[in-house]
Design an enzyme around this catalytic site. Structure first.
Site, PDB file in Angstrom:
ATOM      1  N   ASP A 280       0.833  -1.207   0.000  1.00  0.00           N
ATOM      2  CA  ASP A 280       0.000   0.000   0.000  1.00  0.00           C
ATOM      3  C   ASP A 280       0.872   1.264   0.000  1.00  0.00           C
ATOM      4  OD1 ASP A 280      -2.278   1.509   0.031  1.00  0.00           O
ATOM      5  OD2 ASP A 280      -2.721   1.197   2.148  1.00  0.00           O
TER       6      ASP A 280
ATOM      7  N   HIS B 128       2.557   3.163  -8.880  1.00  0.00           N
ATOM      8  CA  HIS B 128       2.404   1.718  -9.127  1.00  0.00           C
ATOM      9  C   HIS B 128       3.618   1.178  -9.884  1.00  0.00           C
ATOM     10  CE1 HIS B 128      -1.511   2.037  -7.474  1.00  0.00           C
ATOM     11  NE2 HIS B 128      -2.068   2.663  -8.499  1.00  0.00           N
TER      12      HIS B 128
ATOM     13  N   LEU C  62      10.834 -20.850  -4.270  1.00  0.00           N
ATOM     14  CA  LEU C  62       9.840 -19.884  -3.784  1.00  0.00           C
ATOM     15  C   LEU C  62       8.545 -19.956  -4.603  1.00  0.00           C
ATOM     16  CD1 LEU C  62       9.228 -17.195  -2.080  1.00  0.00           C
ATOM     17  CD2 LEU C  62      10.016 -15.985  -4.119  1.00  0.00           C
TER      18      LEU C  62
HETATM   19  C1  FPP Z   1      -2.327   0.149  -3.157  1.00  0.00           C
HETATM   20  O1  FPP Z   1      -1.747   1.438  -3.169  1.00  0.00           O
HETATM   21  C2  FPP Z   1      -1.698  -0.636  -4.198  1.00  0.00           C
HETATM   22  C3  FPP Z   1      -2.354  -1.231  -5.203  1.00  0.00           C
HETATM   23  C4  FPP Z   1      -3.819  -1.189  -5.344  1.00  0.00           C
HETATM   24  C5  FPP Z   1      -1.649  -1.950  -6.248  1.00  0.00           C
HETATM   25  C6  FPP Z   1      -0.402  -2.622  -5.836  1.00  0.00           C
HETATM   26  C7  FPP Z   1       0.354  -3.043  -7.030  1.00  0.00           C
HETATM   27  C8  FPP Z   1       1.692  -2.971  -7.135  1.00  0.00           C
HETATM   28  C9  FPP Z   1       2.548  -2.546  -6.028  1.00  0.00           C
HETATM   29  C10 FPP Z   1       2.383  -3.388  -8.348  1.00  0.00           C
HETATM   30  C11 FPP Z   1       2.168  -4.839  -8.567  1.00  0.00           C
HETATM   31  C12 FPP Z   1       3.180  -5.397  -9.427  1.00  0.00           C
HETATM   32  C13 FPP Z   1       3.048  -6.574 -10.036  1.00  0.00           C
HETATM   33  C14 FPP Z   1       4.189  -7.129 -10.745  1.00  0.00           C
HETATM   34  C15 FPP Z   1       1.797  -7.318 -10.058  1.00  0.00           C
HETATM   35  P1  FPP Z   1      -2.688   2.676  -3.386  1.00  0.00           P
HETATM   36  O2  FPP Z   1      -2.747   2.972  -4.828  1.00  0.00           O
HETATM   37  O3  FPP Z   1      -4.020   2.442  -2.744  1.00  0.00           O
HETATM   38  O4  FPP Z   1      -1.903   3.803  -2.615  1.00  0.00           O
HETATM   39  P2  FPP Z   1      -2.555   4.998  -1.799  1.00  0.00           P
HETATM   40  O5  FPP Z   1      -3.323   4.408  -0.662  1.00  0.00           O
HETATM   41  O6  FPP Z   1      -1.369   5.776  -1.338  1.00  0.00           O
HETATM   42  O7  FPP Z   1      -3.419   5.759  -2.752  1.00  0.00           O
END
Ligand code: FPP
Length: 267
Positions: free
Chosen positions: A42, A59, A153
């Protein structure tokens, strides 16, 4: 009736089980390093906002963190790493952001799959396949097929995943079996129920990490987290380092897991 339990579960799955899913045995957790680490990644949006960047850049940077943390988890001897990449609630985000998030597994696998294969990593996915764009699903299914014999893994992407959805799916399968008189009510035990979840054949997470300072579970592995140790950090996911993972594991090693009993060993 009990003897045929595995057959019943497989028969009840709405989606056809792959050979990979059929052949996998339950893994036993190691005493020191948590066998199964799950991460709620997050803070990508806030990371981007602080830099006046579009959210998708957060992201993108988050994907770079995934690359580093997968290598580190493998090096530390973690057996299963489950990453919450897209929840069933994330569809509520703007289409551009959803499209970008859905493109990331494909991009990640395009650049990393060769190395993952060399590292003996097995790729898996938990979540509902419906609604996932076909190119994304294809990339995951191909990676899953190519790595299904790997014994290192297990890298498990939670994609279009919702904990409540998963439980409802399991209940529907069980109800159908009862209706068809293939199962009796008293055969519904905790252990048997878990066979109907997306995570059948995987042990529950030992350690859950959530970044960005939020203290919630957000519909993630609701059943499986019953006795999982929780570790939270204020750090945004794009800034999460290998040292942070070590710190989380050290904290886990200092916990006394009693599973509801009075005594219990470390970790
Ligand atoms: C939440 O942060 C994160 C997500 C909804 C997406 C997480 C995905 C990745 C970290 C990349 C994944 C990579 C692969 C290879 C699958 P948020 O957008 O809610 O952050 P915020 O709360 O600060 O707005």
């Amino acid at each position: 009736m009990w003897k045929n339990w595995r057959q019943l579960v497989q028969g009840a799955q709405k989606t056809k089980k792959t050979e990979e899913q059929k052949g996998t045995e339950i893994l036993s957790p190691s005493a020191h390093v948590p066998a199964h680490v799950a991460i709620i990644m997050d803070g990508n949006g806030r990371w981007a906002k602080e830099r006046s960047l579009p959210r998708i850049m957060g992201h993108r940077q988050g994907m770079q963190t995934v690359k580093r943390i997968v290598r580190k988890a493998d090096a530390m001897g973690i057996k299963i790493l489950t990453l919450y990449a897209f929840s069933t609630e994330n569809w509520k985000r703007p289409k551009d952001e959803v499209d970008y998030l859905m493109s990331l597994p494909q991009e990640y696998l395009a650049t990393e799959l060769d190395e993952l294969i060399q590292r003996n990593v097995q790729i898996r996915m938990v979540g509902k396949e419906e609604r996932i764009p076909s190119s994304t699903l294809e990339a995951i299914v191909t990676a899953r097929e190519k790595t299904k014999e790997n014994t290192g893994l297990i890298l498990n992407f939670a994609l279009n995943y919702g904990g409540r959805n998963e439980i409802i799916d399991a209940v529907q399968q069980i109800a159908t079996l009862i209706q068809d008189k293939q199962l009796t009510i008293d055969e519904i035990t905790e252990e048997n129920f878990s066979h109907f979840l997306y995570t059948a054949n995987l042990p529950d997470p030992d350690l859950l990490i959530r970044t960005s300072g939020e203290l919630r579970i957000s519909n993630f592995m609701l059943w499986q987290l019953a006795y999982t140790e929780l570790w939270f950090t204020d750090c945004y996911w794009p800034d999460f380092t290998e040292d942070d993972l070590e710190e989380a594991v050290r904290a886990y090693q200092g916990r006394s897991r009693r599973f509801g009993a009075i005594t219990g060993g470390r970790s």
